[in-house]
Write a protein that holds these residues in place. Structure first.
Motif, PDB file in Angstrom:
ATOM      1  N   GLU A 114      22.319  -7.160  -4.411  1.00 56.07           N
ATOM      2  CA  GLU A 114      21.467  -7.641  -5.486  1.00 56.07           C
ATOM      3  C   GLU A 114      22.255  -7.809  -6.793  1.00 56.07           C
ATOM      4  OE1 GLU A 114      20.808  -5.312  -3.341  1.00 56.07           O
ATOM      5  OE2 GLU A 114      19.337  -6.433  -2.221  1.00 56.07           O
ATOM      6  N   PRO A 115      21.935  -8.838  -7.594  1.00 55.79           N
ATOM      7  CA  PRO A 115      20.756  -9.701  -7.517  1.00 55.79           C
ATOM      8  C   PRO A 115      20.787 -10.762  -6.409  1.00 55.79           C
ATOM      9  CG  PRO A 115      22.139 -10.375  -9.347  1.00 55.79           C
ATOM     10  CD  PRO A 115      22.712  -9.086  -8.824  1.00 55.79           C
ATOM     11  N   LEU A 116      21.936 -11.052  -5.794  1.00 57.29           N
ATOM     12  CA  LEU A 116      21.961 -11.950  -4.633  1.00 57.29           C
ATOM     13  C   LEU A 116      20.987 -11.441  -3.576  1.00 57.29           C
ATOM     14  CD1 LEU A 116      23.945 -14.302  -3.443  1.00 57.29           C
ATOM     15  CD2 LEU A 116      24.937 -12.407  -2.159  1.00 57.29           C
ATOM     16  N   HIS A 117      20.120 -12.239  -2.943  1.00 58.68           N
ATOM     17  CA  HIS A 117      19.773 -13.625  -3.219  1.00 58.68           C
ATOM     18  C   HIS A 117      18.464 -13.745  -4.007  1.00 58.68           C
ATOM     19  CE1 HIS A 117      22.731 -15.302  -0.301  1.00 58.68           C
ATOM     20  NE2 HIS A 117      22.531 -14.171   0.315  1.00 58.68           N
ATOM     21  N   ALA A 118      17.571 -12.742  -3.868  1.00 55.79           N
ATOM     22  CA  ALA A 118      16.230 -12.865  -4.461  1.00 55.79           C
ATOM     23  C   ALA A 118      16.290 -13.112  -5.969  1.00 55.79           C
ATOM     24  CB  ALA A 118      15.392 -11.617  -4.173  1.00 55.79           C
ATOM     25  N   GLY A 119      17.304 -12.558  -6.620  1.00 56.94           N
ATOM     26  CA  GLY A 119      17.446 -12.724  -8.059  1.00 56.94           C
ATOM     27  C   GLY A 119      17.828 -14.141  -8.463  1.00 56.94           C
ATOM     28  N   PHE A 120      18.100 -14.996  -7.486  1.00 55.60           N
ATOM     29  CA  PHE A 120      18.461 -16.380  -7.771  1.00 55.60           C
ATOM     30  C   PHE A 120      17.363 -17.362  -7.355  1.00 55.60           C
ATOM     31  CE2 PHE A 120      23.037 -14.770  -7.016  1.00 55.60           C
ATOM     32  CZ  PHE A 120      23.161 -14.369  -8.338  1.00 55.60           C
ATOM     33  N   VAL A 121      16.158 -16.850  -7.152  1.00 56.44           N
ATOM     34  CA  VAL A 121      15.031 -17.724  -6.794  1.00 56.44           C
ATOM     35  C   VAL A 121      14.324 -18.178  -8.066  1.00 56.44           C
ATOM     36  CG1 VAL A 121      12.798 -17.860  -5.617  1.00 56.44           C
ATOM     37  CG2 VAL A 121      14.706 -16.638  -4.538  1.00 56.44           C
ATOM     38  N   GLY A 122      14.131 -19.465  -8.173  1.00 56.86           N
ATOM     39  CA  GLY A 122      13.421 -20.008  -9.328  1.00 56.86           C
ATOM     40  C   GLY A 122      13.858 -21.434  -9.592  1.00 56.86           C
ATOM     41  N   PRO A 123      13.182 -22.097 -10.529  1.00 58.59           N
ATOM     42  CA  PRO A 123      13.511 -23.481 -10.854  1.00 58.59           C
ATOM     43  C   PRO A 123      15.004 -23.657 -11.149  1.00 58.59           C
ATOM     44  CG  PRO A 123      11.469 -22.859 -11.934  1.00 58.59           C
ATOM     45  CD  PRO A 123      12.006 -21.620 -11.283  1.00 58.59           C
ATOM     46  N   GLY A 124      15.620 -24.633 -10.482  1.00 57.70           N
ATOM     47  CA  GLY A 124      17.027 -24.921 -10.712  1.00 57.70           C
ATOM     48  C   GLY A 124      17.979 -24.196  -9.789  1.00 57.70           C
ATOM     49  N   MET A 125      17.429 -23.361  -8.867  1.00 57.85           N
ATOM     50  CA  MET A 125      18.337 -22.640  -7.967  1.00 57.85           C
ATOM     51  C   MET A 125      17.675 -22.539  -6.584  1.00 57.85           C
ATOM     52  SD  MET A 125      20.839 -19.642  -9.379  1.00 57.85           S
ATOM     53  CE  MET A 125      22.248 -19.067  -8.401  1.00 57.85           C
ATOM     54  N   LEU A 126      17.402 -21.371  -6.080  1.00 62.04           N
ATOM     55  CA  LEU A 126      16.804 -21.262  -4.744  1.00 62.04           C
ATOM     56  C   LEU A 126      15.289 -21.457  -4.777  1.00 62.04           C
ATOM     57  CD1 LEU A 126      18.617 -18.127  -3.243  1.00 62.04           C
ATOM     58  CD2 LEU A 126      19.188 -20.537  -2.886  1.00 62.04           C
ATOM     59  N   ALA A 127      14.753 -22.040  -3.709  1.00 61.02           N
ATOM     60  CA  ALA A 127      13.300 -22.094  -3.537  1.00 61.02           C
ATOM     61  C   ALA A 127      12.819 -20.862  -2.789  1.00 61.02           C
ATOM     62  CB  ALA A 127      12.909 -23.352  -2.781  1.00 61.02           C
ATOM     63  N   GLY A 128      13.707 -20.291  -1.968  1.00 57.73           N
ATOM     64  CA  GLY A 128      13.313 -19.116  -1.201  1.00 57.73           C
ATOM     65  C   GLY A 128      14.497 -18.268  -0.803  1.00 57.73           C
ATOM     66  N   ALA A 129      14.254 -16.968  -0.629  1.00 59.22           N
ATOM     67  CA  ALA A 129      15.299 -16.050  -0.184  1.00 59.22           C
ATOM     68  C   ALA A 129      14.702 -15.056   0.799  1.00 59.22           C
ATOM     69  CB  ALA A 129      15.905 -15.305  -1.368  1.00 59.22           C
ATOM     70  N   CYS A 130      15.494 -14.713   1.816  1.00 59.53           N
ATOM     71  CA  CYS A 130      15.057 -13.750   2.824  1.00 59.53           C
ATOM     72  C   CYS A 130      15.970 -12.529   2.740  1.00 59.53           C
ATOM     73  CB  CYS A 130      15.204 -14.325   4.221  1.00 59.53           C
ATOM     74  SG  CYS A 130      14.552 -15.994   4.389  1.00 59.53           S
TER      75      CYS A 130
END
Lengths: 330, 330
Positions: free
Chosen positions: A57-73
């Protein structure tokens, strides 16, 4: 054991519950360990989906949002998520424009994302994949055939995410992601081992006063162990290892990344040395990001990732992004 | 010793040089250890200036920028900056609307900011001061008469900074800063001691398997030492300690802060427990911030800061901010 946990079995779910409470702007499905953009699917946009073992962390959930990831598992600690999570995330975020899976090169992740891609395509969703394999320390490793995926994941997710946000079609988002990976290289150093909650003791022995050059983000062995070096010596070694493989002909984007337990003051000091070495080698630096972004639980240490970035990639890097861990505006 | 440094003597200056390289949007005067908004002085705006010993990064330099601090002064590790730095910073950022010094309650900082205020006024600049003393763990401590200043510093700097950015006059910015401090309380826990570069060994003895409840951000002793507790037990203890002193009648703003070496995954898990306790005590949470913001070098541990925040304060909290460590938009 100095862990701030309840029991090892609930660490990932506890973390996701706390993440959900802190980030009401995202959709967090704790049961399925999936984090999604609240506004997904976004009409006309390609959706980036990534994921991997927890503990980075923050990889990947911390990178979800407009302009980056749409989803993280999120998987268990240092363990790939399962295909079902990826399929679910893809189905939730696909707008019809397709999904790009961003996959770090570890055997488990590669196998599971491959299977997820097939299953997702069976549901009539267009899928592309990009494999991130930027770590020059070793070829083949404890959990990898070929180079490991580390810091460049952030570059791929940010830059391809910006292309997706701007409405680029799947083919183009995929080719940008591949270009970023092909132009990125990393090298990491451990000053201490990390401790997984389940084990409760360090994952490997690193005597005080020694460091491991070329460490992986799960504590996989690197190139060699040496007596403690200065920040400047480490920067020389790490930057040269990256440059020998990358040989950039233009300016670079630099990530000076902390492994989790190295104080920010020391990390900034290390950045001064990284900049010095790049200057001495005649490599201009276009942008620098310093912080704990691709971590390894409580490991002390750092990594350097460089990406040879043309004007196109820099414009996408500079584009607005709004995620828990990376956020900037116009 | 597992430090990423050159020699102890250059740690602060190395850090500032690396900070300057990563943040060209700020003015960094490494020689005088001052960080300033590049666009300062901003016409018509009150300017907030803070500072303190190094080793708590991103506090304070990481909070310089539009919507928060106009200037920050860095001292040696865990040592107050000197009045000359504060006077210099104040003179550089004052637009004529006056300067607010944000001072954490440690004897050295208080004395030096007092002297700096006199010297700055001698130069014809209007000065106000706010003392931050939110830590309920102990009254009087190794370096403090009265309560210590810790996590609430972030709330004061952000909220009063937003008022200054909106053009509020000095009296009002000062009264908002005082209100935020008066309504904020903190409690911290150490799972490990921190190591100062000069000493090279832990600043105090904390045997593995024990924790210190009520720790200060320089490793000052807290209330008591106990055998290791679960994340949930720590949240019960810390939140109750805060609530006993704060007794909020409305919603709170919560900072769940890492001391530097606690993984973000664990910190989010701890946040889940903090939210649970607040729910059980009937305290609604208006906003939550989770991360390493007010740190203590490589200490493992966490702190909880709560601020009873009315609509006014929440609006200022939500206002745009653009600093290295805290950034959000409209």
């Amino acid at each position: 054991m100095r862990m701030l946990i309840n029991v090892p079995e609930t660490v990932v779910d506890d973390g996701l519950r706390g993440f959900a409470a802190a980030h009401p702007e995202l959709t967090v499905d704790v049961e399925n360990r999936i984090v999604l953009r609240r506004d997904a699917p976004v009409a006309g946009q390609v959706a980036l989906v990534s994921g991997g073992g927890s503990g980075h962390e923050p990889l990947h959930a911390g990178f979800v949002g407009p302009g980056m990831l749409a989803g993280a598992c999120a998987g268990a600690i240092f363990t790939s998520p399962v295909p079902d999570q990826m399929v679910r995330a893809a189905a939730a975020v696909d707008s019809g424009a397709g999904v790009l899976f961003v996959v770090k090169n570890y055997t488990g992740d590669v196998l599971n994302f491959d299977m997820a891609a097939e299953l997702t395509e069976d549901e009539g969703i267009q899928v592309a994949k990009v494999l991130v394999d930027d770590d020059v320390a070793v070829t083949d490793s404890l959990y990898t055939a070929g180079r490991r995926g580390t810091g460049a994941t952030l570059f791929v997710e940010k830059i391809a995410g910006a292309a997706a946000e701007a409405g680029a079609p799947l083919e183009r988002v995929e080719s940008i992601a591949r270009r970023v990976n092909a132009r990125s290289r990393s090298f990491g150093v451990a000053l201490s081992a990390c401790t997984t909650p389940a084990k409760g003791s360090p994952t490997f022995e690193l005597p005080n006063g020694e460091l491991e050059l070329g460490i992986g983000i799960h504590g996989e062995p690197g190139r060699e162990r040496r007596p403690m070096m200065t920040s400047g010596e480490i920067a020389d070694f790490a930057v040269d290892a990256v440059l020998q493989d990358l040989r950039p002909k233009g300016p670079v984007l630099a990530l000076v990344n902390g492994m989790g337990a190295t104080p920010l003051l020391e990390l900034y000091g290390f950045n001064a040395e990284v900049q010095r070495v790049l200057g001495e080698r005649g490599v201009p630096v276009a942008r620098t990001l310093v912080g704990n972004y691709v971590t390894s639980l409580d490991m002390a240490g750092c990594s350097v990732t460089l990406c040879e970035a043309d004007e196109d990639l820099l414009r996408l890097w500079d584009a607005p992004v709004s995620t828990p861990a990376l956020r900037w505006g116009r």
